[in-house]
Design a protein around this motif. Structure first.
Motif, PDB file in Angstrom:
ATOM      1  N   TYR A   1       0.741  -1.188  -0.027  1.00  0.00           N
ATOM      2  CA  TYR A   1       0.184  -0.017  -0.036  1.00  0.00           C
ATOM      3  C   TYR A   1       0.638   1.175   0.001  1.00  0.00           C
TER       4      TYR A   1
ATOM      5  N   GLN B   1      -1.536   4.209  -1.505  1.00  0.00           N
ATOM      6  CA  GLN B   1      -2.638   4.021  -1.004  1.00  0.00           C
ATOM      7  C   GLN B   1      -3.175   3.982   0.357  1.00  0.00           C
TER       8      GLN B   1
ATOM      9  N   ILE C   1      -4.367   8.824  -5.931  1.00  0.00           N
ATOM     10  CA  ILE C   1      -3.277   8.479  -4.725  1.00  0.00           C
ATOM     11  C   ILE C   1      -1.926   8.905  -5.216  1.00  0.00           C
TER      12      ILE C   1
ATOM     13  N   VAL D   1      -7.483   5.162  -8.977  1.00  0.00           N
ATOM     14  CA  VAL D   1      -7.528   3.705  -8.626  1.00  0.00           C
ATOM     15  C   VAL D   1      -9.110   3.513  -8.772  1.00  0.00           C
TER      16      VAL D   1
END
Length: 636
Positions: A583, A588, A625, A634
């Protein structure tokens, strides 16, 4: 060797001496059974008054028992007196009385033989005899090989207590056979022989010593029969064993305050204790054996139970049991290892407050308050334990106990339901599941303190994640179905729902999930699979909290992808097996049902990439992001 290392070495030596003495206590007592112990553990005043030998001197009673050569005269006396458990066991335990046994295992084996013989006598006194079975078979044959309740009533015609018991048990066990026709005498004979054997086993347990009661009875009798130094100098030995263990551990931990603040994991993957080496495996085996003995064979740890009697008498005014011992050691482990957490994370206010919270809730709410309630003749109740983790909250016995406790019991019941229905979703919405899993829960408290050295052992693979999701939600579904069955039993009095025995389901859950998974595996596997095995794969409350967190919460861990250097510290030390780096590399937000918000991923990040936030619900998913200076869309 510098001063800090010298103090730590001294602490380690003291710890090993205390811990070694504690382990040695397991084998350090003798055992002697007396009639008074049997009276205390088995008999009521009415039982003793009814005894056919009660008015005789003890020597005369012993002589009568020794002179017994045939069963029939004694059986007549037993039946006339109503043969209590005390009477049945006393006749079979005569040879044990006054004998001294030097080890627990031999003594327990002798006791088991006594319970077995008492049950056989009970079976003979109250069970369906071979003659009655033969009459039943012939009656069914004469009824054109068709079984009916009338056949049973015509054969077992007596109105005394024994006949009534046999008749009711057989009718209960054969209700499904009503009106069923059999092909031959051999077929009905085989069916009735099997059924009668089950009925007689049930009766022998009811009138004798049931398998469930045997474990409790073994524990109480072995503890009461303990003689020797541990019984005579309990407080001194408690201070020498547990006291030295705690002092040694603190002497090993506290010198860390002289070191520079900051999390230090130097050499952690070369440690035999922290990376599945021989010390880690040895510790894992010890923890697994401890839980196996605690849940299934507590009568082998009675020396340890005797050891905490002074604490139990001081706190609740009664002797300790195996779960008081467990609560005492559990709380002590969280408090001592909590001090270690203070040393390790003292540069982080978040971790200092979080650790203080779990230490407080374990000591005050999980250990002291429930025991004080018992002293005041109220039900044992842990106000922070929430269904379905507290899986027996809706059991008929628990509900009846709370209702019978008056106003406070009613409040306990109301409090528990409010936490489930309102407390969990509201608090998770504002703070994520971390408010419970990392700040309040006893399981989480032990994982975050005693289990902290093993957080790096959690499996981060996709395969583990898939197993986790199916397993933890499967346990949640199982607990919900079990609870529905228990509530149905409470309101209707019926022991089955759509043909499924509700108590059997509850016993299965308690054995495999409550004891096996949460205890034996959940804690015993710390040194093998990391510190959150139970929380991650089995806890039904964690699953419930996680569902709310995943879909309706303000909590998330935000990331600054442009600062991530892909060192992997965050993923390595995530106790829940989340690949945090994946991530972070994408900038993210981390929104996972399993995340307990412990904050260690943020603490070990050398670049400040990760931050725990409670922000507006919008923006958790599907927003642009940041990776470096690029904006990436995303899909939700």
């Amino acid at each position: 060797m510098n001063k800090v290392n010298s103090i730590r070495l001294i602490g380690l030596v003291i710890f090993l001496i205390g811990f070694g003495l504690f382990i040695g206590l397991f084998f350090m007592s003798d055992y002697q059974l007396t009639k008074d112990i049997l009276k205390q553990e088995l008999a009521t005043d009415q039982d003793i008054e009814q005894s056919p030998n009660a008015a005789q001197p003890e020597s005369s009673q012993q002589n009568n028992a020794e002179a017994e050569t045939t069963a029939d005269p004694q059986e007549s006396a037993d039946k006339a007196a109503g043969a209590s458990n005390y009477q049945l066991v006393l006749q079979e335990a005569d040879k044990l009385l006054g004998q001294t046994y030097s080890n627990n295992f031999t003594f327990v084996n002798e006791l088991n033989q006594v319970w077995y013989r008492a049950n056989e006598r009970s079976r003979k006194l109250y069970g369906i005899s071979q003659e009655e079975l033969s009459k039943l078979i012939e009656a069914v044959v004469n009824n054109e090989l068709t079984y009916s309740a009338e056949v049973v009533k015509n054969v077992l015609t007596g109105e005394d207590e024994t006949s009534t018991l046999k008749r009711e048990k057989l009718l209960s066990y054969t209700g499904w056979m009503e009106g069923k026709a059999y092909e031959s005498k051999e077929a009905i004979s085989q069916q009735l022989e099997t059924t009668v054997n089950s009925v007689n086993n049930d009766i022998s347990g009811q009138k004798g010593i049931s398998s469930y009661r045997r474990k409790t009875l073994n524990t109480s009798v072995v503890k009461a029969s303990t003689i020797g130094l541990i019984k005579e100098q309990t407080l001194l030995i408690l201070l020498l064993s547990v006291g030295l263990t705690v002092v040694g551990a603190l002497l090993y931990i506290l010198p860390g305050v002289k070191e520079l603040p900051g999390i230090k994991h130097n050499g952690i993957f070369f440690s035999a204790l922290k990376n599945r080496g021989w010390l880690g495996i040895l510790l894992g085996v010890f923890l697994i054996l401890f839980y196996v003995v605690l849940y299934f064979y507590p009568y082998y740890m009675t020396n340890w139970i005797v050891l905490v009697d002074p604490v139990s008498y001081w706190l609740k005014g009664s002797p300790a049991g195996e779960f008081f011992l467990y609560g005492f050691l559990y709380t002590l482990a969280i408090l001592v290892m909590g001090v270690r957490m203070f040393m390790k994370y003292r540069h982080s206010n978040y971790h200092l407050i979080r650790t203080s919270s779990v230490m407080f809730f374990q000591l005050a709410f999980a250990f002291l308050l429930p025991e004080i309630l018992l002293r005041l003749n109220y039900p044992y109740y842990d106000f922070k334990n929430i269904w379905p983790l507290d899986y027996d909250f809706f059991f008929p016995s628990s509900l009846n106990q709370l209702i019978e406790a008056g106003g406070l019991g009613t409040f306990m019941l109301f409090w528990g339901i409010v936490l489930i229905v309102i407390g969990v979703p509201v608090l998770v919405y504002f703070y994520g599941k971390r408010w419970y899993c990392s700040w309040v829960c006893g399981c989480g408290g032990l994982a975050e303190t005693l289990g902290d050295p093993y957080r790096q052992l959690s499996d981060k693979s996709l395969k583990a994640w898939n197993i986790e999701r199916w397993l933890v939600h499967g346990v949640l579904a199982f607990s919900v179905l079990m609870t529905i069955g228990m509530v149905y039993t409470f309101f209707t009095g019926s022991g089955s729902l759509i043909g499924i025995p509700t108590y059997t389901v509850a016993e299965f859950y308690g054995f495999f999930i409550g004891a096996g998974f949460a205890g034996v595996i959940g804690t015993g596997f710390y040194p093998l699979m990391g510190n959150r095995v139970w929380c991650r794969f089995g806890c039904p409350l964690a699953a419930y909290l996680g569902i709310v967190q995943r879909f309706k919460s303000r909590f998330r861990i935000t990331t600054n992808g442009g600062q991530c250097i892909s060192c992997g510290n965050c993923s390595t030390y995530c106790e829940m097996g989340i690949d945090v780096r994946w991530y972070a590399q994408r900038g993210q937000n981390i929104v996972r049902a399993s995340c307990v918000g412990c904050g260690v991923c943020s603490s070990v990040c050398p670049r400040g990439v990760l931050k725990l936030e409670n922000a507006k619900e919008e923006g958790r998913f599907g927003k642009p992001i940041l990776i470096g200076n690029e904006s990436v869309k995303v899909d939700a």
